[in-house]
Design an enzyme around this catalytic site. Structure first.
Site, PDB file in Angstrom:
ATOM      1  N   GLY A   1      -3.279  -6.556   6.323  1.00 47.45           N
ATOM      2  CA  GLY A   1      -4.265  -5.639   6.876  1.00 47.45           C
ATOM      3  C   GLY A   1      -5.053  -6.226   8.035  1.00 47.45           C
ATOM      4  O   GLY A   1      -5.410  -5.524   8.976  1.00 47.45           O
TER       5      GLY A   1
ATOM      6  N   THR B   1       0.845  -1.194   0.000  1.00 47.93           N
ATOM      7  CA  THR B   1       0.000   0.000   0.000  1.00 47.93           C
ATOM      8  C   THR B   1       0.870   1.229   0.000  1.00 47.93           C
ATOM      9  O   THR B   1       1.941   1.197   0.596  1.00 47.93           O
ATOM     10  CB  THR B   1      -0.787  -0.027   1.332  1.00 47.93           C
ATOM     11  OG1 THR B   1      -1.597  -1.182   1.325  1.00 47.93           O
ATOM     12  CG2 THR B   1      -1.610   1.220   1.541  1.00 47.93           C
TER      13      THR B   1
HETATM   14  N1  ASP Z   1      -2.426  -3.383   4.017  1.00 45.93           N
HETATM   15  C1  ASP Z   1      -2.884  -3.762   2.711  1.00 45.93           C
HETATM   16  C2  ASP Z   1      -4.099  -4.632   2.833  1.00 45.93           C
HETATM   17  O1  ASP Z   1      -4.169  -5.446   3.750  1.00 45.93           O
HETATM   18  C3  ASP Z   1      -1.860  -4.434   1.868  1.00 45.93           C
HETATM   19  C4  ASP Z   1      -0.421  -4.004   2.053  1.00 45.93           C
HETATM   20  O2  ASP Z   1      -0.135  -2.906   2.449  1.00 45.93           O
HETATM   21  O3  ASP Z   1       0.473  -4.820   1.774  1.00 45.93           O
HETATM   22  O4  ASP Z   1      -4.962  -4.556   2.006  1.00 45.93           O
END
Ligand code: ASP
Length: 329
Positions: free
Chosen positions: A240, A186
């Site tokens: 997440g 992200t």
């Molecule tokens: N945090 C994001 C999610 O769980 C993915 C990531 O940052 O790797 O969608």
């Protein structure tokens, strides 16, 4: 320069007429009035470097942190080569690209979209939710209908390469988000402008090949992003589900409120995730989480569970990548 008690009282009376004097200690008040390192912007992963450049254009011209973080994260969102954010994002297991994003400003205005399809800049839709609706979060078709009503255009996502990769994935149909391999990642961005105000933005296509309708931490205020203009800001990346479990970014900001440095606050949050993972008999090696944080003095830091997480920082000394410290050594 230290302010005298008399200056403090004068400032309190002039600059913060609406703030009761006993809300802040003198030190806190000094910090609020004169952060040392500003403007400054931080963002997650390698694509943060280019994103910071766009944010810096706003910040160096005394623009608002809110405008800076929106402009910044729009860079990877609009880049079809970025496979984990916006236009280039990988699909869910049904072959649909669903995007999550949220934004928060210095007044705790918040806006968020989740599971939004066909719109390449979910961060701007999140900002529109914040500024033009009485709500804070719109999801799925409702978010899309709102975006279209605001003049956002539908775009086609899934290019040939994305489609082929997805078809390949379908053959095994094995869902296991891979740590530090760029199938999620992200962009979270936090900034302080030259007026000393903080804002943040967070945007992602989430875990590749997730269940349709799965929402991660990134669009959830308090999990993927949190800003408290008296204290600091934090944002998260990685699995997440684990970040949501501890309301991660809010926790990092609260830990800074209680006197921890940005890095220590991030470390304590990561350690809480580790503890819960072990308590639930799960393997630490199966997950990655990373936080970045910025406090009101312009101090910043990061921490993650496993090696491999980095972030970009742009301040008056330039724009650079920094490797995050980590737990599993
Ligand atoms: N945090 C994001 C999610 O769980 C993915 C990531 O940052 O790797 O969608």
């Amino acid at each position: 320069m230290k302010k005298s008690r008399r200056d403090f009282i004068k400032l309190s009376a002039l600059g913060a007429a609406a703030v009761p004097l006993n809300v802040f200690s003198k030190n806190e008040f000094d910090l609020i009035l004169s952060p040392k390192n500003k403007p400054i912007v931080l963002s997650t992963w390698n694509f943060g470097l280019k994103a910071n450049e766009a944010a810096w254009e706003v910040l160096k011209n005394n623009g608002r942190a809110l405008d800076a973080v929106e402009a910044g994260v729009k860079v990877p969102e609009g880049d079809p080569m970025q496979r984990t954010v916006g236009l280039g994002g990988r699909p869910d297991r049904d072959g649909r690209v669903t995007l999550d994003a949220c934004i928060m400003d210095e007044l705790s205005n918040i806006g968020s979209v989740a599971s939004l399809e066909y719109i390449s800049h979910p961060i701007s839709v999140a900002r529109a939710v914040m500024e033009k609706t009485p709500h804070v979060m719109l999801v799925g078709d409702g978010a899309l209908q709102f975006a279209l009503s605001q003049g956002f255009k539908k775009e086609s996502f899934m290019n040939e390469q994305t489609k082929n990769e997805w078809k390949e994935w379908l053959k095994k149909n094995d869902y296991k988000p891979v740590v530090n391999i760029e199938n999620h990642d992200t962009i979270g961005m936090i900034a302080m402008d030259s007026a000393g105000n903080l804002s943040g933005a967070c945007t992602t296509s989430g875990m590749a090949y997730k269940m349709h309708g799965r929402v991660g931490d990134s669009p959830i205020i308090g999990a993927g992003l949190y800003v408290d203009n008296e204290i600091g800001a934090a944002t998260a990346t990685g699995h997440g589900e684990e970040v949501i479990r501890i309301a991660g970014s809010h926790l990092v900001v609260e830990l800074m409120r209680h006197g921890n440095s940005p890095k220590d606050a991030c470390k304590l949050a990561v350690e809480r995730i580790m503890k819960l993972q072990l308590l639930r008999n799960k393997n630490l090696k199966d997950i990655q989480v990373g936080f970045i944080a910025l406090n009101k003095k312009g101090e910043y830091g990061a921490y993650c569970l496993q090696s491999g997480f980095n972030y970009a920082v742009n301040d008056n000394t330039g724009n650079k990548m920094v490797d995050s410290d980590y737990s599993l050594k």
